[in-house]
Design a protein around this motif. Structure first.
Motif, mmCIF file in Angstrom:
data_model
loop_
_atom_site.group_PDB
_atom_site.id
_atom_site.type_symbol
_atom_site.label_atom_id
_atom_site.label_comp_id
_atom_site.label_asym_id
_atom_site.label_seq_id
_atom_site.Cartn_x
_atom_site.Cartn_y
_atom_site.Cartn_z
ATOM 1 N N GLY A 89 12.538 50.056 -58.356
ATOM 2 C CA GLY A 89 11.814 50.567 -59.522
ATOM 3 C C GLY A 89 11.149 49.517 -60.374
ATOM 4 N N SER A 90 11.196 48.243 -59.972
ATOM 5 C CA SER A 90 10.537 47.237 -60.784
ATOM 6 C C SER A 90 9.738 46.263 -59.924
ATOM 7 N N ILE A 91 8.554 45.929 -60.412
ATOM 8 C CA ILE A 91 7.695 44.970 -59.734
ATOM 9 C C ILE A 91 8.394 43.607 -59.690
ATOM 10 N N ALA A 92 9.255 43.361 -60.691
ATOM 11 C CA ALA A 92 9.926 42.069 -60.782
ATOM 12 C C ALA A 92 10.881 41.857 -59.616
ATOM 13 N N GLY A 93 11.512 42.937 -59.124
ATOM 14 C CA GLY A 93 12.418 42.814 -57.993
ATOM 15 C C GLY A 93 11.646 42.969 -56.690
ATOM 16 N N TRP A 94 12.281 43.687 -55.737
ATOM 17 C CA TRP A 94 11.625 43.918 -54.458
ATOM 18 C C TRP A 94 10.461 44.896 -54.574
ATOM 19 N N GLY A 95 10.347 45.512 -55.755
ATOM 20 C CA GLY A 95 9.329 46.536 -55.954
ATOM 21 C C GLY A 95 7.915 46.074 -55.672
ATOM 22 N N TRP A 96 7.672 44.760 -55.810
ATOM 23 C CA TRP A 96 6.300 44.280 -55.598
ATOM 24 C C TRP A 96 5.817 44.557 -54.184
ATOM 25 N N MET A 97 6.808 44.709 -53.266
ATOM 26 C CA MET A 97 6.462 45.025 -51.878
ATOM 27 C C MET A 97 5.654 46.320 -51.780
ATOM 28 N N ALA A 98 5.804 47.176 -52.802
ATOM 29 C CA ALA A 98 5.090 48.455 -52.784
ATOM 30 C C ALA A 98 3.582 48.239 -52.815
ATOM 31 N N ILE A 99 3.137 47.136 -53.435
ATOM 32 C CA ILE A 99 1.691 46.907 -53.551
ATOM 33 C C ILE A 99 1.064 46.618 -52.181
#
Lengths: 321, 370
Positions: A89-99
């Motif tokens: 749920g956060s870009i700061a964590g692994w979430g950036w992979m969503a981009i």
């Protein structure tokens, strides 16, 4: 001849003059229009549309058309939200992979689009329109008609963080536009898009693999649609099937109003930027001057016709279809 | 991914039955025409239950369907026994789907429907009535069309009066603004009845607050993105003069909140309408002051139940008083004070309703403005 060249040069700048003219007109009616803060607002509302319009510009340059943007944006938006939430749920964590994940999804959808168009020899108009519907259905299937919220404050800083008065999203969109400009002017692929749009037979006899290039064009478009989806989600914090709504009209209108010819071969991403700004300035300006809403759609249509009339050179057209 | 699989299975079944229906429909229509109507009917033992509505991209219609499914389950059937007729905003599709259904099952149909627009209600009701089936409608009906003119077959019509609740939310908003300052209204599609009524309620409330300045009204078509753009336009036009926002729906309020957030404005009083889960959540957080809940889950269940139990002969519609045939649906004001309690009761879980208790949540007989 000289006069003809001068005319041609002048015509290139007409979309920009239309944009300035509109801005002056709205300012004359309501001086509040001409304010830094309003420009920042227009920039925010234009960012997602700019990405989608830049994507479709590449396809239009080839003389094809891509109408799958509403479906592609919906699928990308929904999958982006799902991936981001699933990855913490956060870009700061692994979430950036969503981009990158979402950009990949956009590329895949674009590839399918291009393959259907080229391999099955279905006109791009029909192939992409149908795939757009498939995309809308798919995103409905994934969400069950519900909306997914994105609360991550770091991701939302695309909207909330201001640098020099403009939202971070606007700079990101500008950066993407520069990349698109680079692809258009400085890569073989970009130059070949023009070659196909200018005359497919010529391009083919010069040894270009037209089919492969067309598919590449749709893939590039798909990636930009995915970027548009990410910005659209950043703007509202909501991903849903409706996220894709209205992008078809706005993007195709912007490309044409900006002076890129629908027959392909002329125009480019900077024209599209001007076109997107024209459409968004009209939308914003009509509210700012307080035009009654039942007039707005009609006026938008008339202004689009006027802008296209001014910015295309009809003498060079043998026929209009 | 099993939910996708279930969904596909369900939709395939629906699609397949609809195709079959259409095929049967052609034969059925010819037969019906040759035989003529007026065949004596016994009460249907096990009528097919169908819901005809607009689409699945909208939380409102999703709640309606969830209610319909809850009712079907209460009969010991599976949710796939509820036939979904999705009209996608087209009155023609709405009518032709319903006619196919009727040709297939004849009088063995209990139909719940939003006829999509007001003029379409009459052909729908007439088709159902000719087939000897049973229909209950919501929202769209012309004022000259009444269930009691169709004996038992047009069971009931339910709609919602939005003027009063919209006035209540406006008053809450004006009080939060301290009774002074500028306010803007974002409306739905201008020709939609709820949009007209919600604006009217807002204007009624204005009369009691002379120091509230009504700056502007603008249609944002129930759409989040459009509302977002309209609100940024308003901010340019009126700037700091805007002290409060009255929205005709939750979906538009989300766009307004984001337009304000982009400007760093976090505490503007906003009220909305519909009581969608996300809006109720925002009310608990104080981001929205109030919304109005119309209980679509209950409406979806009870409308199907009315048609079903009329078809089985559990009750005889023509023996019921007029206020049981045309009535207003429930409206509940949700404010920051009671949002948490409300959320636990209605949003986190749906209460179990008694689907034979048809009228206790209704708000009285529909009154027409002549």
């Amino acid at each position: 001849m000289n006069q003809f060249l001068a005319m041609e040069n002048f015509r290139k700048w007409i979309p920009l003059l239309v944009l300035i003219g509109l801005a002056l007109f709205f300012t004359a009616v309501n001086p509040n229009f001409l304010s830094f803060r309003n420009f920042a607002r227009i920039a925010i509302s234009a960012s997602p549309a700019l990405m989608v319009a830049v994507g479709v510009t590449f396809v239009i340059l080839m003389g094809s058309i891509d109408l799958s943007m509403e479906g592609t944006v919906a699928v990308c938006a929904v999958l982006f939200a799902l991936m981001l939430n699933a990855l913490g749920g956060s870009i700061a964590g692994w979430g950036w992979m969503a981009i990158p994940g979402t950009l990949f999804v956009g590329a895949i959808l674009g590839a399918i689009n291009g393959l259907i168009h080229v391999q099955l020899k279905i006109p791009s108009f029909m192939a992409s329109l149908s795939l757009g519907f498939v995309g809308i259905g798919l995103s409905l299937l994934i969400t069950g008609g519900n909306r997914i919220q994105i609360e991550d404050p770091i991701f939302r800083s695309l909207l909330t963080l201001r640098i020099g008065g403009f939202a971070l999203m606007s700079y990101a969109a500008l950066a993407a536009l520069l990349i698109a400009w680079f692809i258009q002017d400085n890569t073989t692929i970009g130059r070949n898009f023009y070659a196909i749009g200018g005359g497919e037979d010529l391009a083919r006899s010069s040894g270009l693999n037209v089919g492969k290039l067309r598919i590449t064009g749709f893939v590039v478009a798909g990636i930009f649609f995915a970027l548009g989806a990410i910005f659209a989600v950043a703007r509202l914090g909501i991903a849903e099937t409706e996220t894709g709504r209205n992008f078809m009209f706005v993007s195709v209108t912007s490309v044409v109003v900006g002076g890129t010819a629908l027959r392909g071969g002329s125009g480019g991403v900077w024209n599209t930027l001007v076109g997107v700004l024209i459409v968004n300035v009209i939308g914003n300006g009509m509210v700012v001057i307080g035009l009654p809403d039942y007039f707005q759609d009609g006026v938008l249509g008339l202004l689009v016709i006027a802008a296209v009339y001014l910015s295309t050179d009809r003498r060079s057209l043998s026929f209009v279809k | 991914m099993s939910f996708i699989k279930n969904y596909i299975e369900q939709q395939t079944l629906n699609r397949r039955s609809l195709l079959l229906l259409s095929a049967y429909g052609l034969c059925g229509m010819t037969t019906a025409a040759t035989l003529g109507s007026g065949v004596a009917r016994a009460a249907a033992q096990n009528p097919k239950i169908a819901w005809s509505y607009r689409d699945r991209t909208n939380p409102y219609w999703n709640s309606i369907v969830s209610g319909g499914e809850a009712f079907v389950r209460s009969l010991g059937k599976s949710t796939s026994d509820l036939i979904n007729l999705i009209n996608e905003g087209s009155s023609e599709k709405s009518l032709s789907d319903i006619k196919s259904l009727l040709s297939r099952y004849g009088s063995e149909v209990a139909l719940a429907a939003d006829p999509n627009d007001m003029p379409n209600c009459r052909p729908v009701v007439e088709a159902v009535s000719r087939a000897g089936a049973y229909v209950s409608t919501i929202w769209n009906k012309t004022d000259d069309l009444h269930p009691w003119d169709f004996g038992d077959n047009y069971v009931s019509h339910m709609t919602w009066s939005d003027v009063g609740p919209s006035e209540q939310t406006a008053r809450l908003l004006f009080d939060a603004m301290g009774g002074k300052g500028g306010v803007v209204h974002l409306g739905g599609i201008a020709s939609n009845n709820p949009a007209i009524e919600r604006l009217e309620g807002f204007k009624n409330a204005l009369k009691a607050y002379p120091n509230i300045e009504f700056l502007a009204v603008q249609a944002a078509d129930w759409d989040t993105q459009k509302a977002n753009q309209v609100m940024s336009g308003f901010l340019t036009r009126y700037g700091d003069a805007i002290k409060g926002v009255h929205c005709a729906s939750d979906t538009m309020a989300y766009g307004v909140i984001e337009a304000l957030r982009a400007e760093g404005i976090e505490d503007m009083p906003i009220v909305s309408y519909d009581g969608n889960p996300q809006a109720v959540e925002l009310v608990t957080k104080g981001k929205i002051l109030a919304t109005v809940f119309t209980n679509p889950h209950w409406a979806g269940g009870i409308t199907a139940a009315l048609a079903y139990y009329a078809a089985t002969g559990f009750f005889k519609p023509s023996a019921e008083p007029k206020e049981h045939r045309e009535f207003y649906g429930p409206t509940t004001l949700v404010t920051t004070k009671d949002a948490q309690v409300f959320k636990t009761k209605y949003i986190d879980t749906n209460p179990t309703y008694d689907w034979k208790d048809f009228w206790s949540l209704g708000k009285g007989q529909i009154k027409y403005r002549s």
